[in-house]
Enzyme design. Sequence first.
Site, mmCIF file in Angstrom:
data_model
loop_
_atom_site.group_PDB
_atom_site.id
_atom_site.type_symbol
_atom_site.label_atom_id
_atom_site.label_comp_id
_atom_site.label_asym_id
_atom_site.label_seq_id
_atom_site.Cartn_x
_atom_site.Cartn_y
_atom_site.Cartn_z
ATOM 1 N N GLU A 1 20.551 -4.766 -47.480
ATOM 2 C CA GLU A 1 20.330 -3.266 -48.177
ATOM 3 C C GLU A 1 20.933 -3.438 -49.682
ATOM 4 O O GLU A 1 20.666 -2.922 -50.234
ATOM 5 C CB GLU A 1 21.074 -2.260 -47.469
ATOM 6 N N ASP B 1 20.998 -1.219 -43.091
ATOM 7 C CA ASP B 1 21.729 -0.369 -42.205
ATOM 8 C C ASP B 1 20.834 0.102 -41.001
ATOM 9 O O ASP B 1 19.709 0.340 -41.353
ATOM 10 C CB ASP B 1 22.249 0.831 -42.903
ATOM 11 N N TYR C 1 30.214 1.659 -39.840
ATOM 12 C CA TYR C 1 29.409 2.261 -40.478
ATOM 13 C C TYR C 1 29.722 3.770 -40.477
ATOM 14 O O TYR C 1 29.707 4.499 -39.214
ATOM 15 C CB TYR C 1 27.899 2.135 -39.825
#
Length: 691
Positions: free
Chosen positions: A7, A102, A305
């Site tokens: 990402e 993600d 995360y």
Amino acid sequence: MILIIAEKPKVAGKIASAIGNAKFVRVGKAGYYAVGENIAVAPAVGHIFTLAEKKRGFDYPVFDIEWVPSYKVSKSAYYTKNYLDVFQMLGKKADEVVVACDYDIEGTLIGYNVYRFAVGEGKKLKRMKFSTLTPYELKEAFESLQEMDYENAYAGEARHVLDWYYGINLSRALMRAISSAGGNRITMSIGRVQGPTLGILVKREKEIRSFKPVPYWEIYARIKGVQFIHEKERFSDEKEADLARERTKKEGVVEEIKKEEKKIPPNPPFDLTSLQLEASRVFGFSPSQTLQIAQSLYEASLISYPRTSSQKLPARLGLQKIIERMKEQEEYRNDAEKLIENKWFRPREGAKDDPAHPAIHPTGIKGRVEGNEKKLYDLIVRRFFACFAPPAVREFVSVRVDANEKYKAVGAKTKENGWIEFYPYANFKDEELPEFKTGELVNIEKIEKNRKETKPPARFTPATLVKELEKLHLGTKATRSVIVDTLYDRQYIKGKSIEVTEFGMVVESVLGKHSPQILDAELTRRIEEDMEKIQEGKMMKEAVIEEGKVVLTEILSRFKHEEMEIGKELLGSWKIMDAEKNIVGKCPKCGSDLRIIRMNGGKQFVGCSNYPNCRMAYPLPRNAYVLPTGKTCNACGAPVVKVKMGKKRMFEMCLNFECPSKKKIKKDNEKSAKKTSKGKKKSDRKKRVVE
């Protein structure tokens, strides 16, 4: 060749290093990581594809849209072309593609769009799933690739399409309405979630404004230096309060003593919303600031995360190993050793779960953090430690005294720290009472009556508003803070304790009158639930998009019919607000308002609203962004404004160029310049002597 789509550039580097000997290969202004001869890890920079109209225009409604490279839509996104070029180059060589963005709907859509539009469909597609950027988890994720999470991608696409439909069409409708009423260059927006959020805030604002405080009275008796309150607590009738006060004797008897111990369990580990709430309470961080800092800590491999709604810490995370690694950080050594020594490895979890990611937790990896990052990291680590610790034990004592009228006092103290020892941010206060015995005679040292008033509902803060949106199932964990920021940017709301501006009140009122569906939380919630069904494979994205399109068409049809009326109502309010926000203070000559007056070509100045009777004026820098502060200069009494010029930092300045304080600064600067000049001459002379 295997092409891995990351990402962001920093994440691409971590993935490449985790799976093998990585070498960075530069391609123009971007590049990729080569791992051996058969693996390439290339980064995106967020969304490198975006939605745009097939034929650009300004009318509404518009539904004919397509995915295009972001750089073709926005000049500010031109840098993404370099990364797109890399993907297109590598795509020709790749026979297998792995999406390693993600693991949520946004990340999946970023990777899926690169696969579809840059690399080329038809190649084998797999998914890497991880919750931390630690080398061991990234390596494990690569070695156990999963099937592509298409449902996440479809849900992400449906969300983007519907948000585009609602955001562009509704915002365009608002601006067209104002334009039709004679207003130009006024930027307004409303969206699928913005509307209901504004509705929630306006409802609270109306409750606060219409609230009429009701007086009540409290009677207190001071005994052994402690304030006891009358057992009735509130008297709505002052005469009744006075009577209770008069009836109270100067001596009383301790009628009852109750002691109770309660176990207070630790709070569960953080999900994003609870982290945003706690960071707001402890540090005053806004929700978007907290998310930004947490994302930075995640990219540094220090925490898991952050965009998670989970309060679970499953055993597969290797919790004991994380605690043992935390022992290597000096600041957390003692706490980690205590958990290890007592074998406290089973966490207290919350009810909320997220199938994609666990609760936010430290990884145990060392890293250098400072400032706000250090604060948030410490909060996360200590909350993580605390959830393994035993409950705290608090003792609550209540004492009742009969002095012809009955009074009570409550005290509390911590008897066993338990998890509080690990979490210094806990909000407990000890209020110990002196020793009392049942039947004991006590003196009433003082009797007092206090008049109070009932209070209106509390205003939302950005953090409590995010929590309310979560409770109402509006927006997502990743977008709620952005929605709040947008309402501030559009000047619909202001202040840390959120107050709806008059303009925000008018916008809500106009929408409620002409397009109530825009404010309908139930409609938005239903769309959110449908998108979750897409993720679960229970609905097709096309059906959800079509349903949203039908509803929006109905809204816009009515809106267009009443466009002129809507525009007049909005424009009137905008002009009032625009005039108010340009007031910088009072004129020192006549006392009228001083306003920022902007002219064509970037020229601007501050002038008196009593012109031509008063010609007081102050110059302003051309094209500078100027904001009133409400302050006046201590040296000359002129207004003080905030000024931002280009990319320089915003600074405060007195408007009066002849201000004594500025003359002093000028003299100091001249003296400093002379000293520097003398020092330079001496240095030059020494140089010549040495030579």
